[in-house]
Design a protein around this motif. Structure first.
Motif, PDB file in Angstrom:
ATOM      1  N   SER A   1       0.753  -1.155   0.037  1.00 44.73           N
ATOM      2  CA  SER A   1      -0.042   0.164  -0.016  1.00 44.73           C
ATOM      3  C   SER A   1       1.035   1.354  -0.092  1.00 44.73           C
ATOM      4  N   ILE A   2       0.303   2.290  -0.489  1.00 45.38           N
ATOM      5  CA  ILE A   2       1.040   3.457  -0.461  1.00 45.38           C
ATOM      6  C   ILE A   2       0.065   4.605   0.151  1.00 45.38           C
TER       7      ILE A   2
ATOM      8  N   ARG B   1       6.109   9.597  -0.345  1.00 52.29           N
ATOM      9  CA  ARG B   1       5.099   8.814   0.001  1.00 52.29           C
ATOM     10  C   ARG B   1       5.585   7.753   0.979  1.00 52.29           C
TER      11      ARG B   1
ATOM     12  N   CYS C   1       5.091   3.904   1.823  1.00 51.42           N
ATOM     13  CA  CYS C   1       4.710   2.621   1.255  1.00 51.42           C
ATOM     14  C   CYS C   1       4.975   1.414   2.390  1.00 51.42           C
TER      15      CYS C   1
ATOM     16  N   THR D   1       7.670   8.275  -7.999  1.00 50.90           N
ATOM     17  CA  THR D   1       6.176   8.206  -8.049  1.00 50.90           C
ATOM     18  C   THR D   1       5.892   7.040  -9.218  1.00 50.90           C
ATOM     19  N   ASN D   2       6.926   6.530  -9.843  1.00 54.92           N
ATOM     20  CA  ASN D   2       6.413   5.687 -10.976  1.00 54.92           C
ATOM     21  C   ASN D   2       6.333   4.341 -10.601  1.00 54.92           C
ATOM     22  N   PHE D   3       5.529   3.996  -9.388  1.00 51.96           N
ATOM     23  CA  PHE D   3       5.045   2.821  -9.057  1.00 51.96           C
ATOM     24  C   PHE D   3       3.562   2.841  -8.462  1.00 51.96           C
ATOM     25  N   GLU D   4       2.854   1.708  -8.388  1.00 51.90           N
ATOM     26  CA  GLU D   4       1.549   1.564  -7.750  1.00 51.90           C
ATOM     27  C   GLU D   4       1.674   0.686  -6.881  1.00 51.90           C
ATOM     28  N   SER D   5       0.502   0.637  -6.091  1.00 57.27           N
ATOM     29  CA  SER D   5       0.335  -0.611  -5.137  1.00 57.27           C
ATOM     30  C   SER D   5       0.277  -1.860  -6.144  1.00 57.27           C
TER      31      SER D   5
ATOM     32  N   ASP E   1       2.750  -3.312  -7.425  1.00 55.01           N
ATOM     33  CA  ASP E   1       3.957  -3.315  -8.269  1.00 55.01           C
ATOM     34  C   ASP E   1       5.054  -4.076  -7.559  1.00 55.01           C
TER      35      ASP E   1
ATOM     36  N   ASN F   1      10.945  -0.351 -11.615  1.00 54.41           N
ATOM     37  CA  ASN F   1       9.654  -0.969 -11.384  1.00 54.41           C
ATOM     38  C   ASN F   1       9.699  -2.415 -12.399  1.00 54.41           C
TER      39      ASN F   1
END
Lengths: 351, 818
Positions: free
Chosen positions: B55-56, B66, B68, B84-88, B90, B138
């Motif tokens: 989670s972020i 952020r 994480c 910022t080039n990743f999401e939950s 990944d 990523n």
């Protein structure tokens, strides 16, 4: 009388002890041996004595006179010596002063290295060839099997006057001139001298020195190359480890790069040899058949060996000079030190 | 050329992978493929693991950060991260606390703006791999591999199969065949006796006829083979270059551009054949392979404008250039995201043409073609390309290659014998030579005796002579195994051997003589600025005699020195600026002159002496200068004395140099102290004082500077004295002094007269004293020595001769006896 002789002897000795100048000595001489001196006075009294007495006293008187004379001359010598030493001491030069600069110049480290290598190779039988520094393209490239548009020409960063005239990029052209001039075998020669490449940085100068060697004869093969170069390098560096690696030069085939065990760390690995334990020192190989052809050698039984090294690099190793630019600044503070500063590589730093 | 060890391993049998990369260095070196470096990837990065972002949340105290929660399977770590080039969900590389990154950073648990962070999500560059520094690495976006969840928590190197050694080899220009995995593997296979796995799918060459809109008009010599593969299947945006291929290209420094271009580049790295891809929709009319015309222009794929010189191999359509063959493609036909249809080119281009065309342009393609690419490889390369299209993108169509031209080159043949090879390389037996050459894929045909006819494999451009085969044998056999041979058969002692040595030795002795006279040797990089020295050299060198460099490194210093003394004079100025004004320098070197279109070189020696004009000088500070000996302005005479010594050193034992005043000399020199040096009627150089009013000398009022230049070439063949050495007379000599006042004329003129009328028994005369009074009147005293080898001379007869002489001299010459 005897008593008087004794008295005079004693007073003479006492007087002699208390002299402080040459004049004093003169005074004593006069007192005892002068015209009216004490001893001559005694001699005058000899006439009043009997023959036996005369004999005895006379002899003792002679002794006295003799003693006085020797005493005086010795005293004079000793006195003069004393005066001499006193005077010398006053005028003594302070020998702890720095010695004045005697006019003595020095040879440049590069020419010293050149001379050393030329003499060593001469002992091994190599003649010395000469050739122009301003060369024709054909002698610098074509006859050395470097045709136009060959990538090897790019490696050379050549200074051109005006095509086809250029400043030679290596001393190999001299080998071609020599082969064309002297045709009887064996051809065994070196070409030392200045070469030019358009490259200027911490490890490259636009002008530098090379020594290239050539040995052409019937039956020369790779084993001869190895033996000759090993002997040569072992003499210069007093290092037994010599290794040959395959490489490429347009004018030799097979070609080899030659390394010696790093003389600074004895092959263990250090900053100078980049931890490899080896120092690259020269290139070599058997002469390419095309080059032999250009040199006028047609007989297929005839082959040759060739080698070359950069003099500046070796100079820097032998004289412990860290930066190539120091060689061309000609600063006497560096050169006078370097001229006598030659280090034999076998004196290794114990890392 | 950089090679991935992992990929190289796939080209050879399994036992090869067991050889440590460090050992491979020695093997490659001994093959002539010099290893520049071996870089292990992910070395020491066991603490960097595969992790998944659970989670972020936005960082409460920092807008740009952020917080994480990152899972490594067995635990969850809180990480503060700015990227910022990743999401939950990944997958990312997580450096755990305690990890030491290649850039020296040690990962520690910390608090960032109040939030704890126990680890770091890394970028590629932070891990010492790749060039991507924008944001973190990523794995999910990068499509690293299939099931990352199964390797969660494991060190990334081993988990992703990316742990590798990158070996960089430096290739000599003759080994173009090693600019590919196949090439290097081939060498290793032959050397180590391991079988080669060529993952190249071969295919029977069945060629289609060229389409109407394809043509070739260039000569067969320049382009012997030109193949175009037509891809019917339209390009799909779903096609993606797989991670492993992007990764592999990246380690070679090749960026990923477009899947079809990437496959082409990869095939090039595999087998050495460059491949080019054209966007068909951008081709207007007919694609023609022809010679370029001078003045044609275009914009290259690198964004640079290009203008042709004429004669280059080009691929063009009716309107524009599409590609400079083998060198670089043009933007006009570039493959991009909108490309729908492509043609794929694999061709052979003549190396020299490529070298000429690629001057100033550096591309992987040009580099390979310039060194020679296997002319038989286009077919195989295209087959391999299609193999990838099928396996990566599911393209089902069969390849149909259009051959605009397909010439099979004749293999090069070397006729030689094992004996001839053995003459150069002693050691290996014929059988071993045979094995080595066969392993290297040379075709061998036995002839009579030990004669062989050797077919050179098509990828070897550097083998044409028996000597080249000898090198192949020697390389494989091992240079270190070849035995040293210390005796040469014909060892003759030849007097000619000393021809050149003695000339060099004499020049060294000259240098030593100067050293003992107090001179310091200089070696200069000798380029001159003509504008500075033109006027100074005018008496000897006219402007058109200067040899000029057409491509100098320094714009001003672009002339070769026509005289040597400017070099030492410039050094003198340099030293004077550094508080070292009193010097004695010399240099030997060549001078260069132009004579119409010919160039001449001469060997010269330049000397420079500077001295302080202050008479009282500390001997502790400056080297002891010669005593002037009562002769004022005697410095030039002293240099003359040194030169006399040099000339004698070279073997001119009976000759005396003389100094003749130069009337209209160089403006650089003092007009009344500028002399030609003569020896036996030859001009062998000049000697002069630098003009005290010359710019640089004016700044140094207390210094005098003297310069001399000797022309060495005529001095190297001295006039030798062949007379028998005479023992000196055992009878005493008698001397008579003559003191007189010269009313006019030089000492030399007086002595010329004296020599004319010298009595027979006078064997020599010697200047003993010279005095000039305030009015300028010159008085000299010279001593005449009378001697007879057979008897003693009497005073009376000497007096007689002397009186006779004095009377005679007075009658001939204006003087007054003292």
């Amino acid at each position: 009388m005897l008593q008087e002789i004794g008295t005079i002897q004693t007073s003479f000795d006492t007087d002699l002890k208390s002299i402080s100048s040459v004049q004093d000595l003169e005074g004593i001489k006069s007192k005892y041996l002068g015209k009216t001196g004490l001893i001559p006075q005694l001699y005058k009294q000899l006439g009043r004595l009997s023959p036996e007495e005369k004999k005895e006293i006379g002899s003792k008187l002679n002794d006295l006179r003799h003693k006085a004379q020797t005493g005086l001359s010795e005293a004079l010598i000793a006195f003069e010596e004393k005066i001499f030493l006193e005077k010398s001491r006053k005028n003594m030069v302070d020998m702890t002063l720095p010695l004045p600069k005697a006019a003595y110049g020095g040879r440049h480290p590069i020419t010293q290295t050149m001379e050393y290598l030329i003499e060593l190779l001469a002992q091994m039988g190599f003649d010395v060839g000469e050739g122009p520094e301003l060369e024709h393209e054909d002698f610098n490239f074509t006859y050395l099997n470097i045709p136009e548009h060959h990538p090897a020409r790019d490696d050379h960063d050549t200074f051109y006057i005006q095509k086809p005239w250029l400043l030679r990029t290596h001393t190999s052209p001299v080998q071609i001139h020599y082969m064309k001039k002297y045709t009887e075998l064996p051809i065994q020669m070196i070409a030392p001298g200045r070469v030019y490449r358009a490259d200027d940085d911490a490890t490259h100068s636009p002008m530098f020195h090379q020594i290239e060697g050539l040995w052409v004869d019937k039956g020369i093969h790779f084993g001869h190359l190895k033996a000759m170069i090993k002997a040569f390098l072992q003499e210069i560096f007093e290092m037994d480890q010599v290794r040959f690696r395959p490489s490429f030069f347009p004018f030799t085939e097979p070609s080899a790069e030659v390394d010696i065990g790093c003389v600074f760390c004895n092959g263990r690995g250090c900053r100078v040899c980049k931890q490899t334990g080896w120092l690259e020192v020269m290139g070599s190989g058997l002469v390419h058949p095309k080059v032999l052809q250009y040199g006028g050698v047609e007989d297929p039984a005839v082959s040759g060996l060739a080698f070359g090294l950069g003099v500046e690099r070796l100079t820097m190793l032998l004289f412990r000079i860290p930066d190539m630019r120091m060689l061309f600044d000609n600063d006497p503070r560096v050169l006078t030190k370097a001229a006598r500063h030659r280090h034999f590589p076998h004196i290794r730093e114990d890392a | 050329m950089k090679l991935s060890r992992n990929i190289l391993n796939t080209y050879l049998e399994e036992s090869f992978s067991k050889i440590p990369s460090q050992d491979l260095i020695e093997i490659l070196d001994q093959l002539g493929l010099a290893v520049a470096s071996v870089t292990p990837l992910f070395d020491g990065l066991e603490q960097v693991v595969v992790a998944q972002v659970s989670s972020i949340d936005q960082h409460p105290n920092a807008d740009r950060l952020r917080v994480c929660q990152v899972s490594t399977g067995d635990a969850t770590h809180q990480i503060v991260c700015g990227a910022t080039n990743f999401e939950s969900g990944d997958f990312v590389p997580l450096s755990l606390v305690g990890a030491l990154l290649p850039n020296g950073l040690k990962i520690e648990a910390s608090k960032i703006r109040g939030e704890s962070s126990s680890g770091m999500i890394c970028s590629q560059t932070e891990l010492g791999v790749g060039t991507d520094a924008k944001g973190i690495w990523n794995f999910s976006i990068d499509n690293v591999q299939g099931d990352l969840l199964s390797v969660i928590g494991q060190p990334i190197g081993s988990a992703l199969g990316l742990k590798d050694d990158i070996i960089e080899i430096e290739l000599t220009p003759n080994r173009g065949d090693c600019l590919s995995y196949l090439g290097v593997a081939r060498e290793l296979s032959a050397k180590l006796g391991l079988s080669l796995h060529t993952p190249i799918e071969c295919q029977d060459s069945k060629f289609e006829k060229p389409l109407k809109n394809m043509a070739i008009s260039i000569s067969e010599e320049l382009v012997p083979t030109f193949l175009l593969q037509v891809l019917e299947t339209p390009c799909s945006p779903d096609w993606q270059t797989p991670f492993w291929m992007r990764w592999a290209l990246q380690s070679h420094g090749i960026s990923s551009i477009h899947p079809l271009v990437d496959v082409g580049n990869w095939v090039m790295l595999e087998c050495g054949q460059p491949i080019h891809v054209y966007d068909v929709q951008k081709i207007a009319g007919t694609l023609t392979v022809r010679e370029g015309k001078a003045g044609e222009t275009g914009q290259t794929l690198m964004g640079e404008p290009l203008e042709l010189k004429g004669g280059e191999i080009v691929i063009a359509d009716d309107q524009k250039l599409l590609c400079v063959g083998g060198v670089i493609g043009m933007q006009a036909a570039e493959v991009d995201a909108q490309t729908h249809q492509v043609w794929i080119e694999a061709a052979h281009f003549e190396p020299v043409a490529i070298r000429k065309a690629s001057k100033g342009i550096v591309t992987e393609s040009a580099y390979r073609f310039a060194r020679g690419v296997d002319p038989t490889s286009p077919d195989r390369a295209l087959a391999r390309y299609f193999y990838y299209l099928k396996s990566l993108f599911g393209v089902e169509e069969t390849a149909h290659v259009t051959a605009l031209r397909h010439a099979h080159p004749e293999p090069a043949v070397v006729e030689t014998s094992y004996g001839a090879i053995g003459n150069l390389v002693r050691g290996p037996e014929s059988s071993e030579m045979q094995k080595i050459l066969t392993d290297l894929q040379f075709g061998l045909e036995a002839g009579e005796g030990d004669a062989i006819r050797v077919q050179v494999p098509p990828y070897r451009f550097d083998v044409a002579y028996s000597a080249d085969l000898a090198e192949e044998v020697a390389r494989s056999y091992g240079y270190d195994r070849i035995l040293d041979e210390q005796t040469v058969q014909s060892r003759i002692f030849q007097p000619t051997h000393w021809r050149g040595v003695s000339t060099h030795k004499r020049k060294f002795r000259l240098a030593d003589r100067l050293v003992s006279l107090g001179y310091q040797e200089n070696v200069h990089v000798g380029f001159l600025d003509q504008s500075e020295w033109r006027d100074a050299l005018v008496p000897w060198i006219s402007e058109n005699m200067w040899a000029e460099l057409s491509n100098p490194l320094n714009k001003k210093r672009r002339f070769m020195p026509p005289m040597l003394f400017p070099l030492v004079f410039e050094r003198f100025c340099w030293l004077r600026d550094r508080q070292m004004p009193v010097v004695k320098l010399f240099e030997t070197g060549k001078v260069f002159r132009k004579d119409n279109d010919q160039y001449q070189e001469e060997s010269h020696l330049a000397m420079l002496v500077s001295k302080s004009n202050h008479r009282t000088e500390s001997h502790f500070e400056h080297p002891v200068w010669e005593d002037s000996g009562g002769i004022e302005n005697s410095d030039a005479l002293w240099m003359g004395a040194h030169i006399q010594g040099l000339v004698e050193e070279l073997g001119w034992v009976q000759s005396q140099i003389s100094l003749k005043l130069i009337e209209q000399g160089s403006p650089f020199f003092h007009p009344l102290q500028s002399y030609e040096i003569l020896l036996e009627e030859m001009t062998i150089g000049f000697l002069a004082q630098v003009h005290p009013n010359h710019g640089t000398m004016r700044k140094a009022k207390r210094l005098s500077c003297f310069v001399a230049e000797l022309f060495l070439d005529p001095l190297m063949t001295p006039k030798s004295d062949l007379s028998v050495l005479q023992a000196p007379s055992t009878f005493p000599s008698v001397t008579r002094d003559v003191s007189l006042v010269i009313n006019e004329g030089s000492y030399g003129a007086l002595m010329a007269e004296v020599d004319r009328i010298l009595p027979e028994s006078c064997v020599s005369h010697q200047l003993v004293d010279r005095f000039v009074d305030e009015s300028g009147q010159v008085s000299v005293t010279f001593r005449m020595t009378y001697e007879d080898g057979a008897r003693s001379l009497s005073d009376e007869e000497v007096n007689q001769w002397q009186e006779h002489f004095r009377v005679l001299l007075k009658g001939q010459y204006p003087l007054e006896y003292k």
